[in-house]
Design an enzyme around this catalytic site. Sequence first.
Site, PDB file in Angstrom:
ATOM      1  N   ILE A 217       6.351  -9.689   3.916  1.00 12.21           N
ATOM      2  CA  ILE A 217       7.293  -8.885   3.126  1.00 12.21           C
ATOM      3  C   ILE A 217       8.539  -8.555   3.940  1.00 12.21           C
ATOM      4  O   ILE A 217       9.664  -8.594   3.433  1.00 12.21           O
ATOM      5  CB  ILE A 217       6.578  -7.604   2.638  1.00 12.21           C
ATOM      6  CG1 ILE A 217       5.462  -7.976   1.640  1.00 12.21           C
ATOM      7  CG2 ILE A 217       7.570  -6.634   1.999  1.00 12.21           C
ATOM      8  CD1 ILE A 217       4.423  -6.891   1.426  1.00 12.21           C
TER       9      ILE A 217
ATOM     10  N   TYR B 117      -7.512   1.417   7.387  1.00  5.19           N
ATOM     11  CA  TYR B 117      -6.203   0.873   6.989  1.00  5.19           C
ATOM     12  C   TYR B 117      -5.558   1.789   5.944  1.00  5.19           C
ATOM     13  O   TYR B 117      -4.392   2.180   6.073  1.00  5.19           O
ATOM     14  CB  TYR B 117      -6.351  -0.550   6.437  1.00  5.19           C
ATOM     15  CG  TYR B 117      -5.083  -1.053   5.780  1.00  5.19           C
ATOM     16  CD1 TYR B 117      -3.974  -1.406   6.550  1.00  5.19           C
ATOM     17  CD2 TYR B 117      -4.977  -1.146   4.383  1.00  5.19           C
ATOM     18  CE1 TYR B 117      -2.798  -1.845   5.946  1.00  5.19           C
ATOM     19  CE2 TYR B 117      -3.805  -1.582   3.783  1.00  5.19           C
ATOM     20  CZ  TYR B 117      -2.721  -1.923   4.567  1.00  5.19           C
ATOM     21  OH  TYR B 117      -1.551  -2.342   3.967  1.00  5.19           O
TER      22      TYR B 117
ATOM     23  N   LYS C 234      -2.017   3.948   6.179  1.00  6.72           N
ATOM     24  CA  LYS C 234      -0.899   3.868   5.233  1.00  6.72           C
ATOM     25  C   LYS C 234      -0.620   5.241   4.615  1.00  6.72           C
ATOM     26  O   LYS C 234       0.536   5.596   4.390  1.00  6.72           O
ATOM     27  CB  LYS C 234      -1.183   2.839   4.128  1.00  6.72           C
ATOM     28  CG  LYS C 234      -1.385   1.420   4.595  1.00  6.72           C
ATOM     29  CD  LYS C 234      -0.276   0.906   5.495  1.00  6.72           C
ATOM     30  CE  LYS C 234       1.053   0.693   4.801  1.00  6.72           C
ATOM     31  NZ  LYS C 234       2.083   0.167   5.752  1.00  6.72           N
TER      32      LYS C 234
HETATM   33  N1  LIG Z   1       0.706  -7.650   1.281  1.00  7.77           N
HETATM   34  C1  LIG Z   1       0.334  -6.653   0.503  1.00  7.77           C
HETATM   35  O1  LIG Z   1      -0.271  -6.836  -0.574  1.00  7.77           O
HETATM   36  C2  LIG Z   1       0.633  -5.229   0.892  1.00  7.77           C
HETATM   37  C3  LIG Z   1       0.230  -4.204   0.016  1.00  7.77           C
HETATM   38  C4  LIG Z   1       0.542  -2.905   0.327  1.00  7.77           C
HETATM   39  C5  LIG Z   1       1.267  -2.622   1.481  1.00  7.77           C
HETATM   40  N2  LIG Z   1       1.618  -3.627   2.335  1.00  7.77           N
HETATM   41  C6  LIG Z   1       2.376  -3.264   3.537  1.00  7.77           C
HETATM   42  O2  LIG Z   1       3.532  -4.078   3.631  1.00  7.77           O
HETATM   43  C7  LIG Z   1       3.863  -4.292   4.993  1.00  7.77           C
HETATM   44  C8  LIG Z   1       4.002  -5.781   5.264  1.00  7.77           C
HETATM   45  O3  LIG Z   1       2.782  -6.408   4.904  1.00  7.77           O
HETATM   46  P1  LIG Z   1       2.650  -7.996   4.868  1.00  7.77           P
HETATM   47  O4  LIG Z   1       1.641  -8.311   3.819  1.00  7.77           O
HETATM   48  O5  LIG Z   1       3.985  -8.617   4.821  1.00  7.77           O
HETATM   49  O6  LIG Z   1       1.965  -8.253   6.292  1.00  7.77           O
HETATM   50  P2  LIG Z   1       2.012  -9.535   7.230  1.00  7.77           P
HETATM   51  O7  LIG Z   1       2.423 -10.745   6.483  1.00  7.77           O
HETATM   52  O8  LIG Z   1       0.713  -9.532   7.940  1.00  7.77           O
HETATM   53  O9  LIG Z   1       3.176  -9.184   8.255  1.00  7.77           O
HETATM   54  C9  LIG Z   1       3.003  -8.098   9.119  1.00  7.77           C
HETATM   55  C10 LIG Z   1       4.214  -7.986  10.012  1.00  7.77           C
HETATM   56  O10 LIG Z   1       3.987  -6.874  10.909  1.00  7.77           O
HETATM   57  C11 LIG Z   1       4.217  -7.327  12.234  1.00  7.77           C
HETATM   58  N3  LIG Z   1       3.456  -6.578  13.245  1.00  7.77           N
HETATM   59  C12 LIG Z   1       2.114  -6.389  13.335  1.00  7.77           C
HETATM   60  N4  LIG Z   1       1.812  -5.691  14.433  1.00  7.77           N
HETATM   61  C13 LIG Z   1       2.989  -5.434  15.065  1.00  7.77           C
HETATM   62  C14 LIG Z   1       3.348  -4.765  16.264  1.00  7.77           C
HETATM   63  N5  LIG Z   1       2.430  -4.237  17.080  1.00  7.77           N
HETATM   64  N6  LIG Z   1       4.646  -4.672  16.599  1.00  7.77           N
HETATM   65  C15 LIG Z   1       5.606  -5.219  15.810  1.00  7.77           C
HETATM   66  N7  LIG Z   1       5.330  -5.885  14.667  1.00  7.77           N
HETATM   67  C16 LIG Z   1       4.042  -5.996  14.311  1.00  7.77           C
HETATM   68  C17 LIG Z   1       3.785  -8.789  12.212  1.00  7.77           C
HETATM   69  O11 LIG Z   1       4.295  -9.440  13.350  1.00  7.77           O
HETATM   70  P3  LIG Z   1       3.516 -10.712  13.993  1.00  7.77           P
HETATM   71  O12 LIG Z   1       3.982 -11.872  13.171  1.00  7.77           O
HETATM   72  O13 LIG Z   1       3.982 -10.715  15.402  1.00  7.77           O
HETATM   73  O14 LIG Z   1       2.033 -10.444  13.854  1.00  7.77           O
HETATM   74  C18 LIG Z   1       4.433  -9.222  10.897  1.00  7.77           C
HETATM   75  O15 LIG Z   1       5.802  -9.430  11.074  1.00  7.77           O
HETATM   76  C19 LIG Z   1       2.763  -3.615   5.810  1.00  7.77           C
HETATM   77  O16 LIG Z   1       3.210  -2.334   6.192  1.00  7.77           O
HETATM   78  C20 LIG Z   1       1.621  -3.506   4.818  1.00  7.77           C
HETATM   79  O17 LIG Z   1       0.762  -2.418   5.134  1.00  7.77           O
HETATM   80  C21 LIG Z   1       1.319  -4.925   2.073  1.00  7.77           C
END
Ligand SMILES: NC(=O)c1ccc[n+]([C@@H]2O[C@H](COP(=O)([O-])OP(=O)(O)OC[C@H]3O[C@@H](n4cnc5c(N)ncnc54)[C@H](OP(=O)(O)O)[C@@H]3O)[C@@H](O)[C@H]2O)c1
Length: 316
Positions: free
Chosen positions: A32, A181, A185
């Site tokens: 995202i 988790y 959040k």
């Molecule tokens: N996908 C969903 O359905 C969903 C639903 C509700 C909320 N969210 C929220 O939306 C946000 C993005 O989710 P996503 O699905 O896009 O997740 P994602 O594809 O797993 O991407 C996570 C991102 O966070 C980075 N990250 C993880 N640990 C880190 C650290 N220690 N320092 C800096 N960066 C770090 C990762 O970097 P690396 O590439 O280096 O690992 C990656 O860029 C999150 O906050 C998640 O909780 C997602």
Amino acid sequence: MSSVIQSRPWDVHRLPSAEGRVFLVTGGNAGIGYFVAEQLATTGAVVVLGSRDRAKAGAAMASIRSRVPGAQVRHLPLDLADLASLKSAVDRLDVDRLDAVVHNAGVALDDPPRRETQDGHELMFGTNHLGHFALTQWLAPLLSAAPAARVVTVGSFAARSERLDLGDLESTRDYRPKRAYGRSKLAQMSFGFALDRRLRAADSTVLSVVAHPGGALDSLTPSRPPVCVTTPGRRLSSLPAALLVQGKEAGAWPVVRAVLDARVRGGQLWGPRVFGLRGMPRREPVPAHMADPVTAAGLWAASCAAAGAEPHLGFR
Ligand SMILES: NC(=O)c1ccc[n+]([C@@H]2O[C@H](COP(=O)([O-])OP(=O)(O)OC[C@H]3O[C@@H](n4cnc5c(N)ncnc54)[C@H](OP(=O)(O)O)[C@@H]3O)[C@@H](O)[C@H]2O)c1
């Protein structure tokens, strides 16, 4: 911004100009966060990708530049799981003001065992909540230097059914990854709403807004090789899921609106229109437990102690 643009319905494909502004997106190298960065780059703003991985950030910047002519994107090395590194990371930002930070980066573990950051905090609480909490403190002077900056915290529907345990914020007892988790959040969202109350009390120009992406699957996400690749077969097999959830490009929409829309106010919650899971961004009512001031105060005090932060977080 003219009144004509102000009164036009929000169009996720026709964003207002943000030329001259600077936005930082944590985790802007993937998922995202990548799409938030790509969409923000179309506004003419400078977009900084906060990422712990130089190669992934490089690939994300190349992808954005190939799709957005004239995109101004930069990389800031940033590891939210290493609290002691965050001040020097912000020092390297090298800007005199910041118009928005998007607290997007996140880690979600599906299985035990319980893991910790190098600082000894439970990994999800430590990265998702404490990392962003501490980062906000170091960014406060830059945010305060902008005319109307925003802190946009990315929450989750997973927080709706959770409650914080102030006696065990880091899940040392009865560790269940999904619950930990959801609680991390919820801590982030509680922080986002509490921050706005504190900013208003301090008469700050900075706003704090919470947004969430709904359900956002990689398999429903348009390809951006090499950042993300969705094969036609995988896309086809996940089409039934598209009735309920969406891809990460669409998951970015409420977040981008929370950054850019002049009608957005501090303390608001934004998410997708259809059951809060997919669709165009709209404002949602804030669930009472997310804005509970007593829980928020307990969380705030514990977060200051854990992150070594001042209670005013640098906003005075
Ligand atoms: N996908 C969903 O359905 C969903 C639903 C509700 C909320 N969210 C929220 O939306 C946000 C993005 O989710 P996503 O699905 O896009 O997740 P994602 O594809 O797993 O991407 C996570 C991102 O966070 C980075 N990250 C993880 N640990 C880190 C650290 N220690 N320092 C800096 N960066 C770090 C990762 O970097 P690396 O590439 O280096 O690992 C990656 O860029 C999150 O906050 C998640 O909780 C997602």
